[in-house]
Design an enzyme around this catalytic site. Sequence first.
Site, short mmCIF file in Angstrom:
data_model
loop_
_atom_site.label_atom_id
_atom_site.label_comp_id
_atom_site.label_asym_id
_atom_site.label_seq_id
_atom_site.Cartn_x
_atom_site.Cartn_y
_atom_site.Cartn_z
N LEU A 318 0.84 -1.20 0.00
CA LEU A 318 0.00 0.00 0.00
C LEU A 318 0.88 1.25 0.00
O LEU A 318 1.83 1.35 0.77
CB LEU A 318 -0.90 0.02 1.25
CG LEU A 318 -1.67 1.33 1.49
CD1 LEU A 318 -2.77 1.50 0.46
CD2 LEU A 318 -2.25 1.37 2.90
N GLY A 327 6.04 7.40 -7.38
CA GLY A 327 7.00 6.32 -7.61
C GLY A 327 7.24 5.42 -6.42
O GLY A 327 8.07 4.51 -6.49
N TYR A 328 6.51 5.64 -5.33
CA TYR A 328 6.76 4.84 -4.13
C TYR A 328 6.28 3.39 -4.28
O TYR A 328 6.89 2.47 -3.73
CB TYR A 328 6.09 5.48 -2.91
CG TYR A 328 6.78 6.73 -2.43
CD1 TYR A 328 8.15 6.75 -2.23
CD2 TYR A 328 6.06 7.90 -2.18
CE1 TYR A 328 8.80 7.90 -1.79
CE2 TYR A 328 6.70 9.06 -1.74
CZ TYR A 328 8.06 9.05 -1.55
OH TYR A 328 8.70 10.19 -1.12
N GLY A 329 5.18 3.18 -5.00
CA GLY A 329 4.70 1.81 -5.21
C GLY A 329 5.72 0.98 -5.96
O GLY A 329 6.00 -0.17 -5.59
N LYS A 330 6.31 1.55 -7.00
CA LYS A 330 7.34 0.86 -7.77
C LYS A 330 8.58 0.61 -6.91
O LYS A 330 9.23 -0.43 -7.01
CB LYS A 330 7.71 1.69 -9.00
CG LYS A 330 6.57 1.85 -10.00
CD LYS A 330 6.91 2.84 -11.09
CE LYS A 330 5.73 3.06 -12.03
NZ LYS A 330 6.02 4.11 -13.03
N GLU A 350 2.26 -12.63 -3.65
CA GLU A 350 1.22 -13.58 -3.27
C GLU A 350 0.10 -13.58 -4.30
O GLU A 350 -0.31 -12.54 -4.80
CB GLU A 350 0.67 -13.24 -1.88
CG GLU A 350 -0.22 -14.30 -1.29
CD GLU A 350 -0.49 -14.07 0.18
OE1 GLU A 350 -1.66 -14.08 0.58
OE2 GLU A 350 0.49 -13.86 0.92
N SER A 354 -4.75 -9.04 -8.41
CA SER A 354 -5.84 -8.34 -9.08
C SER A 354 -5.35 -7.91 -10.46
O SER A 354 -4.15 -7.93 -10.75
CB SER A 354 -6.26 -7.11 -8.27
OG SER A 354 -5.21 -6.17 -8.25
#
Length: 450
Positions: A318, A327-330, A350, A354
Site C-alpha cells: 500500500l 513512484g513509491y509503489g514501484k 502472493e 488483481s
Amino acid sequence: MGSMEASTAPENGTAAAAAAAASTACNGAGGGGGAAAASNGGGVERRLRSSAASASWASHLPLEVGTRVMCRWRDQKLHPVKVIERRKSSTSSSPADYEYYVHYTEFNRRLDEWVKLEQLDLETVETDVDEKVEDKATSLKMTRHQKRKIDETHVEQGHEELDAASLREHEEFTKVKNIAKIELGRYEIDTWYFSPFPPEYNDSPKLFFCEFCLNFMKRKEQLQRHMKKCDLKHPPGDEIYRSGTLSMFEVDGKKNKVYGQNLCYLAKLFLDHKTLYYDVDLFLFYVLCECDDRGCHMVGYFSKEKHSEESYNLACILTLPPYQRKGYGKFLIAFSYELSKKEGKVGTPERPLSDLGLLSYRGYWTRVLLEILKKHKSNISIKELSDMTAIKADDILSTLQSLDLIQYRKGQHVICADPKVLDRHLKAAGRGGLEVDVSKLIWTPYKEQG
C-alpha cells in the site's frame, strides 16, 4: 490523486440546493399574484406541472435501499448511483429528511459516499431494475479514459482475492464505510473502504492516528495528549535502509503486535478485498518513510510472510493516498526483490493478483528484464535471468510471452529480442520510479530465534 478522488464533495449538495432554491423562487414569483397568473396561462400550466411532479417525487420518499437514481457528483454532472443505505438526517418525521449512502455504478467502490436529497435527481428514480442489464449498460457507457482516471492510482493488492461467494458476502458486510476520514501526521485523508475497527470506533466521522506508533483515537484532544507522551519518532523495529530522506524500517509482527494490527486496520481503509490478519506474528512489515527534523513519516509499506513455501516475497502493499503517483509503489516492489536477492531466493507476489496488481508487477518485470536483454549481447536463458533478478521463472516466461518475445523452437523456449522491439516495449512500460540504492541496504534475512 487518490485522496482527492476519494473525498466527499459537500459543495455539490450546496450547489444543488441553491439551484433548487432558485427554482422555487422563480416558481413563487411566477405565481405571486392573481393578476400575473391570469395574464400568463403558461405560468399556471408550469405551476400545475411542477406541483404534479413534486407529488410524484414525494411518493418515492424516503428512497428504498436498492433504488437507482442519478446523482450530482463533484464534477457537477449527473451520474447513475445505487442506494446502498439510508439514515435520518434530523429528528423530523418528514420523508425528505434522509441522507443516502450511494454507490456510483460507473466508478470504484472507494468513491461511495453519503449524499443529501438535493444531490439526487428524483425524476430519474428507478425502483425495479434488472441489475445484470443495468450494470452491463453502465459498463458500456463508461469510457476507457474514465476507467483509467478512476482506477490508475489503485494498484495495491490485498493478502488474497476472494471467490464469488466470499466476494458477495464481503461486499454485503463492508458495503458502508464506517470511518469517513482519518488524520495521519499533517494529512487529513478521505477513506476508501470499510475497516473492521473495534465496535466503539465505528461510525466515528474521523479517527486520529499517531503517525509513529499508529495508535488511533476519536478526538483531536486525545491525539494531542498522546503525542506529548509518545517517545517514538519513527516506526518500531530496525532501520534497514536510509538514502537521502527515505528510510525503510523492518517491523516484526511478533515483537510489535499492536503496531502490526493497527497498520492492518489502517491499510484496510484503502484496500478493498484485503483479508485482515489479526495474527500478525507470522509477518514482517517493511514501512517506507520520508524523514525530516520532526521524524520519519510513513508513506507506505509492504508485508511478507516470515516463511513462505510458495516463495512469496510480498503479501500486501500500500502507498497512502497523499503519497501516490510519486513512484513509491514501484520502489516498494523493487525493494521486495532486493530482499529476495539478499536471501539468495527467487520471489513472487502472493497470488492471485488483481488485474491492476498484475499490471503494476508486469510493468516492473518488463523494465527489469528488457534492460538486461538490451545490454546482454549473447544468448541468455530464463534461468539465468531469474538468477540475476530474483524474479520467478514463471513470471519471466509469462512476461516475455505477453510481449511476444518468446518462441518455441526444438522443444524449448527461445528469447527473441530485436533491439527496436525492446525499445518500444520499454517506452510503453513507463519509468521505473525511485531507484533502490542497494549500497544503502543493511539487512540480514529473518531467522527464527531459538
